[in-house]
Design a protein around this motif. Structure first.
Motif, PDB file in Angstrom:
ATOM      1  N   HIS A 259      10.698   6.984 -12.052  1.00 40.38           N
ATOM      2  CA  HIS A 259      11.797   6.028 -11.882  1.00 40.38           C
ATOM      3  C   HIS A 259      12.476   5.755 -13.224  1.00 40.38           C
ATOM      4  N   GLY A 264      16.152   4.555 -14.238  1.00 38.18           N
ATOM      5  CA  GLY A 264      15.829   3.203 -13.800  1.00 38.18           C
ATOM      6  C   GLY A 264      15.113   2.454 -14.903  1.00 38.18           C
ATOM      7  N   ALA A 268      13.168  -3.923 -14.124  1.00 36.92           N
ATOM      8  CA  ALA A 268      13.943  -4.364 -12.961  1.00 36.92           C
ATOM      9  C   ALA A 268      13.161  -4.238 -11.666  1.00 36.92           C
ATOM     10  N   VAL A 269      11.943  -3.696 -11.732  1.00 38.42           N
ATOM     11  CA  VAL A 269      11.105  -3.524 -10.546  1.00 38.42           C
ATOM     12  C   VAL A 269      10.039  -4.610 -10.566  1.00 38.42           C
ATOM     13  N   TRP A 288       6.448  -3.343  -4.711  1.00 35.16           N
ATOM     14  CA  TRP A 288       7.413  -3.381  -5.801  1.00 35.16           C
ATOM     15  C   TRP A 288       8.820  -3.454  -5.209  1.00 35.16           C
ATOM     16  N   TYR A 289       9.645  -4.345  -5.757  1.00 35.65           N
ATOM     17  CA  TYR A 289      11.000  -4.562  -5.268  1.00 35.65           C
ATOM     18  C   TYR A 289      11.996  -4.218  -6.371  1.00 35.65           C
ATOM     19  N   SER A 290      13.138  -3.707  -5.973  1.00 34.68           N
ATOM     20  CA  SER A 290      14.154  -3.332  -6.945  1.00 34.68           C
ATOM     21  C   SER A 290      15.529  -3.687  -6.415  1.00 34.68           C
TER      22      SER A 290
END
Length: 340
Positions: A259, A264, A268-269, A288-290
């Motif tokens: 990532h 990425g 930010a995750v 994990w959210y992005s």
């Protein structure tokens, strides 16, 4: 290695999120689920609600495949598709039945495609995930599976596939090949489900396969021009004696490295950790959210006392355990949030 050197070793991302570190074996001598072969092997996939359609006989790299049309399927309506990759010593029919994926497909209206890895391809019908020639885009078994997928996508008379919603899931060697497809064809597969499998390219030859499954081989960093691995859900038994539980951490770290290499930012995750109980088994789940909308991009489930078997599978099925979170449902709930 000295205690000072051990203290300097970087921690994996998953172990940092979980503090304290997850046990790699159960703390108590509770019984471990053992994989069970079915009393009677189905010679071909059997439909419980929908129906199976036999694909061409050994047309792609000498592999054939079958397609499952779920209950209530209308051939004119586009539907999502999940490719299922069986494990060693399994047939596609056994895996489709044991994993309960057909029931999930019936409830949610998606298609299944199950490629066949026969004894002539490998004596134990394993996907050859551990060979370097099968770890590249446009080569070996990944190319064969991509060709099968493109053939299924091209069909318009018997079914229609929503090309933006194509996914892959597998167990053990099939899980390792699903991981390979997530890394080599993220433009075809919008998300992947990996159950009881090692990290991508953790072995590049047969002699290192067992060490990779034990989590004892290095995981190579992504190449400079690597694309991000497709969004991933990982399910792993903590008491797995075939594929070590540490592989869940290794896969999570590998996904994050790809990532970052693809542009990425790891910062930010965001991660969220939950613990719970399902069908008699405890589990730890890390998500994990992005992005601004907080989309799940990586999810890892570790299931207590689960051996080398499909979590929440059919009782008496091939390499399945009826206890624990139902992996097929978990995977579909993750898949349906992703589209190209």
């Amino acid at each position: 290695m000295t205690p000072r050197q051990r203290a300097r070793r970087p921690k994996s991302l998953l172990s940092v999120w979980l503090r304290p570190r997850m046990p790699r074996r159960p703390r108590s001598p509770a019984p471990v689920a053992r994989p069970r072969r079915p009393a009677r092997r189905p010679a071909a996939p059997t439909a419980r609600g929908g129906r199976w359609v036999q694909g061409p006989a050994a047309a792609y790299g000498s592999r054939s495949y079958d397609v499952y049309l779920p209950k209530g399927h209308r051939r004119s309506a586009k539907a999502p598709l999940v490719m299922l990759l069986h494990g060693c010593l399994q047939t596609p029919a056994e895996f489709a039945d044991a994993s309960r994926f057909t029931a999930v497909a019936d409830r949610n209206g998606f298609l299944l495609v199950v490629p066949h890895q026969e004894g002539r391809h490998h004596p134990q019908r394993c996907w050859r995930w551990y060979e370097s020639r099968n770890q590249l885009r446009g080569a070996g078994e990944p190319a064969v599976l991509a060709t099968i997928l493109l053939d299924v996508l091209a069909e318009t008379s018997r079914w229609r596939v929503e090309g933006r919603q194509v996914y892959v899931a597998g167990l053990s060697a099939g899980g390792a090949m699903a991981m390979t497809l997530a890394a080599t064809y993220p433009d075809l597969f919008a998300a992947a489900g990996v159950h009881s499998a090692p990290a991508y390219r953790s072995a590049t030859g047969g002699s290192r396969a067992l060490a990779a499954m034990a989590g004892r081989t290095p995981v190579p960093p992504p190449a400079a021009a690597s694309a991000a691995i497709a969004p991933l859900i990982v399910v792993q038994g903590r008491a797995d004696g075939v594929v070590a539980a540490a592989n869940a951490e290794r896969i999570a770290d590998q996904w994050m490295a790809h990532h970052s290499a693809a542009g990425g930012t790891a910062d930010a995750v965001r991660a969220r950790v939950d613990k719970g109980q399902a069908l008699g088994r405890g589990f730890t789940r890390v998500r994990w959210y992005s992005g601004s909308h907080g989309r799940r991009v990586l999810e890892v489930w570790q299931v207590d006392r689960l051996g080398h078997a499909w979590s929440g599978g059919r009782a008496g099925g091939s390499y399945s355990d009826p206890e624990g979170p139902r992996a097929s449902t978990l995977m579909w709930n993750f898949f349906r949030t992703h589209a190209h």
